[in-house]
Write a protein that holds these residues in place. Structure first.
Motif, mmCIF file in Angstrom:
data_model
loop_
_atom_site.group_PDB
_atom_site.id
_atom_site.type_symbol
_atom_site.label_atom_id
_atom_site.label_comp_id
_atom_site.label_asym_id
_atom_site.label_seq_id
_atom_site.Cartn_x
_atom_site.Cartn_y
_atom_site.Cartn_z
ATOM 1 N N SER A 1 38.468 -76.145 2.162
ATOM 2 C CA SER A 1 37.326 -76.350 2.931
ATOM 3 C C SER A 1 36.058 -76.525 2.161
ATOM 4 C CB SER A 1 37.110 -75.299 3.931
ATOM 5 O OG SER A 1 38.027 -74.923 4.789
ATOM 6 N N ARG A 2 35.810 -75.767 1.049
ATOM 7 C CA ARG A 2 34.528 -75.706 0.257
ATOM 8 C C ARG A 2 34.477 -77.152 -0.760
ATOM 9 N NH1 ARG A 2 33.943 -73.283 -4.856
ATOM 10 N NH2 ARG A 2 35.866 -72.500 -5.612
ATOM 11 N N TRP B 1 42.346 -67.399 1.906
ATOM 12 C CA TRP B 1 41.733 -68.058 0.484
ATOM 13 C C TRP B 1 41.859 -69.402 0.475
ATOM 14 C CZ3 TRP B 1 44.027 -69.658 -4.154
ATOM 15 C CH2 TRP B 1 43.256 -69.826 -5.216
ATOM 16 N N THR C 1 42.777 -71.851 2.450
ATOM 17 C CA THR C 1 41.855 -72.705 3.421
ATOM 18 C C THR C 1 40.397 -72.814 3.218
ATOM 19 O OG1 THR C 1 43.477 -71.903 5.048
ATOM 20 C CG2 THR C 1 41.404 -72.514 5.950
ATOM 21 N N ASN C 2 39.905 -71.621 2.682
ATOM 22 C CA ASN C 2 38.350 -71.612 2.102
ATOM 23 C C ASN C 2 38.440 -72.603 0.969
ATOM 24 O OD1 ASN C 2 35.922 -70.265 2.619
ATOM 25 N ND2 ASN C 2 36.154 -70.069 0.356
ATOM 26 N N GLU C 3 39.233 -72.630 0.026
ATOM 27 C CA GLU C 3 39.209 -73.340 -1.010
ATOM 28 C C GLU C 3 39.192 -74.874 -0.760
ATOM 29 O OE1 GLU C 3 38.556 -72.700 -4.584
ATOM 30 O OE2 GLU C 3 37.933 -70.761 -3.585
#
Lengths: 483, 483
Positions: free
Chosen positions: B270-271, B264, B266-268
């Motif tokens: 990345s975005r 989660w 990592t996604n934050e």
């Protein structure tokens, strides 16, 4: 696009024991459901034939859409997409903010602000995890086609911001199903060639029926481990992702506890004061720009080149692009020794100019010998001669791998694990750590360099192969394709 | 200056079970060998009297050695030491590299390239770990003297590069004895006020007889936990270091496994596509420079001010310096709920311009309400009203703490833990995690923001206090000094 972490009203174990058990089983399995390992090389060759790619060096002026931007001379795409080649001015300070030695230089560097996805899809067949590898052409690979992750995509690609074709199987990764994530971490790439580039390294499991496509094949970790001993077969991105697999630590411990290791690393990060500023490419001192190449004045390090690619199964049928071309084969090696029977490797806290956070843990040796051939023995990098002169009996692992073929042209290095004989005291900046400690650190970014991740993937693959038997013997299997 | 990790020929456990057991014992001990907890406040007051500091705001022109540098207008020290106030231009992009919303602004920011040491010395007395806290004056603290780590020193300080006086007890930290390190990690500070600043957070044990100095006292963690409920008593640096203590996780698990949480996160990371460029202070738009202050045009955020300090027991007897002055009291809060009896807090993946790596895990709410008072309810930050309107019965922890008094003037915030009632679904960018998961992440930098570390230290202190009893009840002890 957000992973939906729906709150349920239950807690679960924080660790990933289920994953590590199934990874160990896959590593112990050398018979895959799809291809026999010995047939993979022929299959890659077949894919290479089927797609008939052609790559040739061209003068910069023949590039389509790429140009040296007026004010800066930076090499950019007219759309602003992809990446740019800019200049970098680097200073490493001595006291009071660092302990030096003082170094200062300028170089071209790749600037790529996008975070891409490098994703491997996993699925159980007959109760054993298999990993979906893609036979992928990249123009800088000496042999063009190697095994890559299932998906290699920039954010522009997979959000289709520029109307590109669909990226196959991207739906498993953007976003991943939180119940099926095995690996998901931002890892940095080459700190000497990229300015602060990271990609999202992912392994995600599925239970779906995934359609069988020509360029894809399912392999167990045992099969991939065998292929890791072949030259130029597993590409850099795949090696990086595989290095992040959560192998269980079966050793009783390590020379240093994890807290001690992190403390040593914190000290290394604190004592280096490296400042890197982007500058216009046209202002980079010590490099000369020609019609076909930007080269270092002494012919060292790398050249910036342009290539034209004609192909059939990539997002675009043909294109031109710049690549960084290596000036010689590199040597990347871990020294290894056992301490009370537990293998340790000698890591180097390396300060590369392009690292986001000062230092990362790099292999013992990571050099292009050509760059040091002019130096007297006493000024040569530590352990370079030891590794280059190592007799065959000391080499526990050896294969030639190439770096990312989408950015680097013929960037090959001999990757080695060399027996250290137990007599080496680490000089400042070096420490003995276990592969399991490095594996634990790959959960987080900016600890284990991309070159160290390649060696870690090789070591874990080799160690994992013959589970329950004398693990380290298998490390002496050499790359079969050496000339 | 290097820690000497001498290779021995033995392996040890990788974990720090010995440390966590002794930390639990210290947390359960509320009687210290040195001062009774109820006497600490009087002792701090006595130290405040003994040293007789005086701080006053002055016009910029009356600063000694500090000036607005000609070409840039940056506020710098003539020696190049200490820190500088420069400008920052920030853009957060929407697609394709981020998912926005698009934001763009300019602001003054503190640039401080040096990595300092924040070190707490620990020692067993009667078999219980005590921690050596210093009663330290910092000019920006509303009450001047608070409890700080044993050592707060920049690298220039402790390497004596500029001929300063000795930093007391620095020899335990630079370098630390690898056999005695409990905590050693680079942690970032305020991402909205600093540009990429980190300090080395350390706890090191000793068995030496440490000379008793007037401004120092040994306290158990149980005592410090009680003091964490007092307003403006434990300074920011101490809270940050204490948050990194390796408490053992006694819960059966968490809503998400660690791999899911990291995915989660990592996604934050990345975005969000946040790009922050330093610019000359004189070019910062939206701010106005006066004789005594640099202020935001709408009176929001903070002011840059100058102060003159006269004192007796610091490295210099008197000096002038700039400080960032808060325009209003902040509110920093975690929402908390139990899931199957395990407390979870709602973290926010916050993208501050000064973060080295895009986002860090921040409290649910971290705002200065004054900055949002002009906004209609629907545009106000999530959960701000929920926290501000929370009835007393929902408040599990509350105290006013101030931020680092060496850089910030009267930067106070109400730190709260507020009962969430179990009904809140996290919006995008928020997730429920356990304090133990945050504690595990404090081993590494750039995960848990400095504001979240303060709250984590408060929560761990409160939970640790009554071991074996109903832990969370103790969270409802309120700061005693509230007006």
């Amino acid at each position: 696009m957000l992973p939906c972490l729906v709150p349920r009203n239950a807690v679960r174990r924080r660790d990933d024991r289920d994953h590590t058990d199934r990874i160990a089983l896959s590593a112990a399995t050398t018979d895959g459901v799809h291809l026999r390992t010995e047939d993979v090389r022929a299959w890659i060759a077949e894919r290479r034939e089927a797609n008939a790619f052609h790559v040739e060096r061209i003068p910069f002026a023949e590039m389509d859409q790429w140009w040296f931007e007026g004010a800066t001379g930076n090499l950019v795409h007219r759309s602003g997409r992809f990446f740019a080649i800019e200049g970098l001015h680097v200073v490493e300070h001595d006291g009071p903010h660092g302990d030096g030695p003082y170094r200062e230089w300028q170089q071209p560097v790749i600037k790529q602000p996008e975070v891409g996805i490098l994703g491997i899809l996993a699925k159980e067949f007959n109760g054993v995890l298999h990993f979906l590898m893609q036979a992928k052409m990249e123009p800088g690979n000496p042999n063009l086609v190697q095994l890559s992750p299932t998906v290699q995509a920039t954010r522009s690609n997979y959000t289709k911001a520029h109307g590109g074709t669909n990226v196959k199987l991207i739906e498993y990764f953007a976003p991943p199903d939180p119940e099926r994530v095995i690996v998901d971490v931002l890892q940095a790439e080459q700190g000497s060639w990229f300015f602060r580039k990271s990609n999202r390294n992912m392994i995600v499991e599925t239970v779906d029926d995934v359609p069988q496509e020509d360029d894809f094949c399912w392999l167990t970790l045992g099969q991939i481990a065998e292929l890791m001993h072949e030259d130029e077969t597993i590409n850099m991105n795949a090696r990086s992702v595989l290095s992040c697999l959560p192998y269980h630590d079966t050793a009783p411990g390590a020379l240093f506890s994890d807290v001690q290791l992190l403390s040593w690393f914190t000290n290394e990060r604190s004592r280096h004061d490296v400042r890197a500023h982007r500058i216009p490419l046209k202002d980079v001192g010590g490099w000369k720009q020609g019609v076909e190449a930007i080269e270092h004045e002494d012919g060292r390090f790398f050249n910036v080149r342009a290539v034209a690619v004609k192909g059939s199964n990539r997002e675009k049928i043909s294109w031109t692009q710049p690549l960084l071309e290596s000036v010689g084969e590199g040597v990347v090696a871990f020294l290894m020794r056992e301490i009370e029977g537990v293998p340790h490797v000698l890591v180097h806290a390396r300060a590369d100019a392009g690292f986001l956070d000062t230092v990362e843990l790099a292999p013992t040796v990571q050099r292009t010998p050509l760059n040091y051939a002019h130096l007297p023995a006493e000024n040569r990098p530590p352990f370079l001669d030891f590794v280059q002169d190592a007799p065959r009996s000391r080499i526990r692992y050896e294969a030639v791998h190439s770096e990312e073929g989408g950015r680097f042209l013929n960037a090959r290095a001999r990757y080695l694990v060399v027996d250290a004989d137990g007599t080496i005291d680490p000089p400042p900046g070096f420490a003995w750590v276990t592969p399991a400690q490095l594996t634990a650190l790959t959960r987080h970014g900016h600890y284990v360099s991309v070159e160290a991740r390649t060696l870690l993937a090789c070591i874990n693959a080799a160690v994992a192969q013959p589970r329950g038997t004398a693990a380290l013997d298998s490390l002496s299997v050499h790359g079969k394709a050496r000339a």
